[in-house]
Design an enzyme around this catalytic site. Structure first.
Site, PDB file in Angstrom:
ATOM      1  N   CYS A  46      -0.070   9.060 -10.007  1.00  0.00           N
ATOM      2  CA  CYS A  46      -1.043   9.847 -10.778  1.00  0.00           C
ATOM      3  C   CYS A  46      -1.523  11.056  -9.978  1.00  0.00           C
ATOM      4  CB  CYS A  46      -2.235   8.984 -11.179  1.00  0.00           C
ATOM      5  SG  CYS A  46      -1.800   7.588 -12.239  1.00  0.00           S
ATOM      6  N   ARG A 121       1.630   6.414 -19.277  1.00  0.00           N
ATOM      7  CA  ARG A 121       1.600   7.871 -19.073  1.00  0.00           C
ATOM      8  C   ARG A 121       1.976   8.546 -20.399  1.00  0.00           C
ATOM      9  NH1 ARG A 121       0.980   8.128 -13.687  1.00  0.00           N
ATOM     10  NH2 ARG A 121       1.832   6.366 -12.516  1.00  0.00           N
TER      11      ARG A 121
END
Length: 216
Positions: A46, A121
């Site tokens: 991330c 995601r």
């Protein structure tokens, strides 16, 4: 759960930039936006994604597109993580991040995989009318390619503005390069018009149903 072509749900969200109403916050400015979820703050993949998005922020903004992140973390965790990124990686995250700590918006959008408690995601591209134009999912173990998302946004905008379609790997397609595809003829008259346009050199065709042209 929402799908491509639907209106993005109206919702107020708490972010690192304060409370924002979606999609109005962006659409009232005539902007598109990219809502992307990440599994958790202070995680390696991330962090690389947020660094990469910030590095490409001006490219998205030149297209009239604003990014906004989301995870089920609380806002103070977002803020602390942004501070860490700035202090350790030398990049200041300028776009807002939604603190969806109860997971309500993530659930509504289908961002949380079955049996999971954190978001995948996900990427939602929403146009200036508040319509969802694209949805892309990546698994937690693979980071997104923002250059591909940038290509997708450019292609969607060109398609919207010109009524055309874009080929595989546009603008570097193996068959037609950076040219765009004219929607296939759906009537006998349209077929005739395609053939006439080809004869005049206005368009190129492999066949009447596969015609393409250079954008002016």
């Amino acid at each position: 759960m929402v799908v491509i072509g639907e209106k993005f749900p109206e919702v107020e969200v708490k972010t690192t930039h304060g409370v924002i109403k979606l999609p109005d916050h962006f659409t009232k400015q005539g902007k598109w936006f990219i809502l992307f979820s990440h599994p958790a703050d202070f995680t390696p993949v991330c962090t690389t994604e947020f660094y990469g998005m910030q590095k490409r922020l001006e490219e998205f903004r030149k297209l009239g597109v604003e990014p906004i992140g989301l995870s089920v973390d609380q806002v103070f965790a977002h803020i602390k993580w942004m501070e860490w990124i700035k202090e350790n990686l030398g990049v200041e995250i300028e776009f807002p991040i939604i603190a969806d700590d109860r997971g309500e918006l993530a659930e509504k959008l289908g961002m949380i995989p079955s049996g999971a408690t954190i978001t995948a995601r996900a990427v939602f591209i929403v146009d200036d009318k508040g319509i969802i134009r694209a949805i892309v999912y990546y698994p937690a173990e693979v980071g997104r390619d923002w250059d591909e998302i940038l290509r997708l946004v450019k292609a969607l905008k060109i398609s919207t503005e010109n009524g055309v379609a874009l080929p595989h790997k546009w603008p570097n397609n193996e068959l037609i390069g950076d040219k765009v595809i004219i929607p296939p003829a759906s009537t006998v008259e349209e077929k005739k018009q395609r053939e006439e346009a080809k004869a005049k050199g206005e368009i190129e065709c492999y066949d009447w149903w596969f015609c393409y042209k250079k954008l002016k």
